[in-house]
Enzyme design. Structure first.
Site, short mmCIF file in Angstrom:
data_model
loop_
_atom_site.label_atom_id
_atom_site.label_comp_id
_atom_site.label_asym_id
_atom_site.label_seq_id
_atom_site.Cartn_x
_atom_site.Cartn_y
_atom_site.Cartn_z
N TYR A 43 4.27 5.19 6.96
CA TYR A 43 4.23 6.55 7.48
C TYR A 43 3.00 7.32 6.99
CZ TYR A 43 9.10 5.97 9.02
OH TYR A 43 10.25 5.53 9.63
N LYS B 5 11.46 -7.24 3.58
CA LYS B 5 11.27 -8.26 4.61
C LYS B 5 10.30 -9.28 4.03
CE LYS B 5 11.92 -9.69 8.86
NZ LYS B 5 13.17 -10.35 9.22
N ASP C 77 16.86 -6.93 8.01
CA ASP C 77 17.65 -7.19 9.22
C ASP C 77 19.09 -7.56 8.84
OD1 ASP C 77 16.33 -9.32 8.06
OD2 ASP C 77 15.93 -10.39 9.93
N ASP D 165 14.42 4.92 5.95
CA ASP D 165 14.62 5.90 7.01
C ASP D 165 15.68 5.39 7.99
OD1 ASP D 165 14.30 7.94 8.80
OD2 ASP D 165 12.32 7.34 9.51
N ASP E 28 20.01 6.43 8.10
CA ASP E 28 20.62 7.02 9.29
C ASP E 28 21.79 6.18 9.78
OD1 ASP E 28 18.97 9.18 9.35
OD2 ASP E 28 18.37 8.94 11.44
#
Ligand code: NAD
Length: 378
Positions: free
Chosen positions: A149, A200, A232, A256, A260
């Site tokens: 980001y 990952k 994942d 992030d 959520d």
């Protein structure tokens, strides 16, 4: 002890929920012998109206001098057509950067009283839970100021030709990873003693770096049970067996998305608190920004409909993480629990199933008053 707390009510339901949380803190101060000095500041839409800027310099300057910041929410339809840099939500980025908060802590808990608000079946909620109970109590620690980001980004070509391209870069330095891991391990030590590092690492070099450093850190926290999981798989495990997790620590982008996902499992957005923590001076990490995860909810603002519990629980997080007042934080959480036990519900957490006979729907004022009463009786 004396503590200075910057209060930013903001817009919409922000002022309603902040005033309730301040009332709870006042009572905690009286009961436990602390003085909380509130300094009210403007940010968001209301600041645009009065100064032309979403985050006036004086707000940031004063907030930086306080021991912690409690924020309601910013934004609303009135300011939606302004250019990006002038929108109320800009104030949040400015505050995070200006306060140097780099670790975002988001609890995702299923309170037994709100079980029917969770979209998962009982057998899923029991799977993986260490005690076989139907529930979960997860803390997601997300790196907040680095990674993709904030990395280098750009475009090559016209955007129309087949070889036109766009890129974003995930780059983390050792100190950024180490400091967020420390926050996560310290949190795990105060909770269930388990930490799952999510990455990952089977594909990404930056993730392999995270994992290397996580393994070094794990060796220093021998009393914490550390595990590693690919992102994942974690996304899947959260809805397959959420009870297996205690603390999850991960990068900005993964955090992030996962936080959520986890928030949906808890029922209503009106229940969810958050903390963003940094390092200030020589202290460990007293600089902190605390806020409910919901927005300014303009559709219900001023109607006595807002659930104040997310903000009240954010105040509890402030006591725990910025001031190390664990007993006081727990007193607030117990009072919230007792209030829910008594059957009081704001509309957003009302059970719409047949088993809801013992519930009473109340507004913001009545809910907060009940929490205060429960805290007085503690
Ligand atoms: P929202 O979170 O404000 O509202 C989403 C839905 O949840 C609405 O139906 C609302 O009524 C309900 N809701 C939210 N909080 C509640 C509470 N405490 N009690 C009961 N119901 C609640 O999200 P939105 O509608 O997408 O955004 C509204 C404004 O808030 C926008 O301007 C947005 O940019 C801003 N926003 C601010 C923040 C923040 O300040 N941290 C976060 C998200 C959105």
């Amino acid at each position: 002890m004396n503590y200075s707390i910057a209060l930013i009510p903001g817009d919409g339901i922000g002022p309603e929920v902040i005033s309730k949380a301040a009332g709870v803190l006042d009572l905690v101060g009286d009961k436990f012998g602390h003085v909380f000095n509130f300094i009210e500041l403007e940010a968001g839409g209301c600041a645009i109206d009065s100064t032309g800027e979403p985050l006036p310099a004086s707000t940031l300057e004063t907030a930086r001098q306080c021991d912690a910041l409690l924020l309601g929410a910013v934004g609303g339809p009135k300011w939606e057509t302004l250019p990006g840099d002038l929108r109320p939500e800009r104030a949040l980025l400015g505050l995070r950067a200006g306060l140097g908060v780099f670790a975002n802590l988001r609890p995702a808990t299923l309170l037994p009283q709100l079980k029917n608000a969770c979209p998962l079946k009982d057998e899923v909620l029991k799977a993986g839970h260490p005690d076989g109970k139907a529930g979960f109590d997860i803390l997601i620690v997300r790196e907040l100021t680095g990674g993709i980001y904030f990395g280098e980004r750009g475009r090559d070509g016209s955007g129309k030709t087949p070889d036109s391209s766009a890129f974003d870069t995930e780059r983390y330095s050792r100190f950024e990873i180490e400091r967020v891991l420390r926050v996560a391990y310290d949190a795990a030590a105060k909770r269930g003693g388990k930490l799952c590092m999510v990455d990952k690492a089977n594909v990404l070099e930056s993730s392999r770096f995270w994992r290397e450093i996580a393994m070094e850190t794990a060796a220093k926290y021998k009393n914490i049970e550390t595990s590693y999981m690919y992102v994942d798989n974690c996304a899947m495990q959260l809805i397959r067996a959420p009870g297996q997790f205690d603390v999850i620590v991960t990068s900005n982008i993964f955090g992030d998305i996962l936080s959520d996902e986890a928030s949906v499992l808890s029922g209503s957005i009106g229940m969810l608190a958050s903390a963003s923590i940094g390092v200030k001076g020589t202290g460990k990490y007293p600089a902190g920004m605390y806020e409910p995860i919901h927005g300014s909810a303009p559709d219900i603002a001023g109607k006595d409909l807002a659930n104040p519990l997310a903000t009240i629980l954010s105040a509890a997080m402030m006591l725990r993480y910025s001031f190390s007042l664990e007993k006081e934080a727990q007193a607030i959480e117990n009072a919230v629990n007792k209030t829910l036990d008594s059957g009081l519900r704001t509309k957003d957490i009302a059970d719409r199933t047949k088993s809801a006979q013992n519930e009473k729907i109340v507004g913001t004022n009545e809910m907060a008053a009940a929490v205060i009463k429960a805290l007085e009786d503690e």
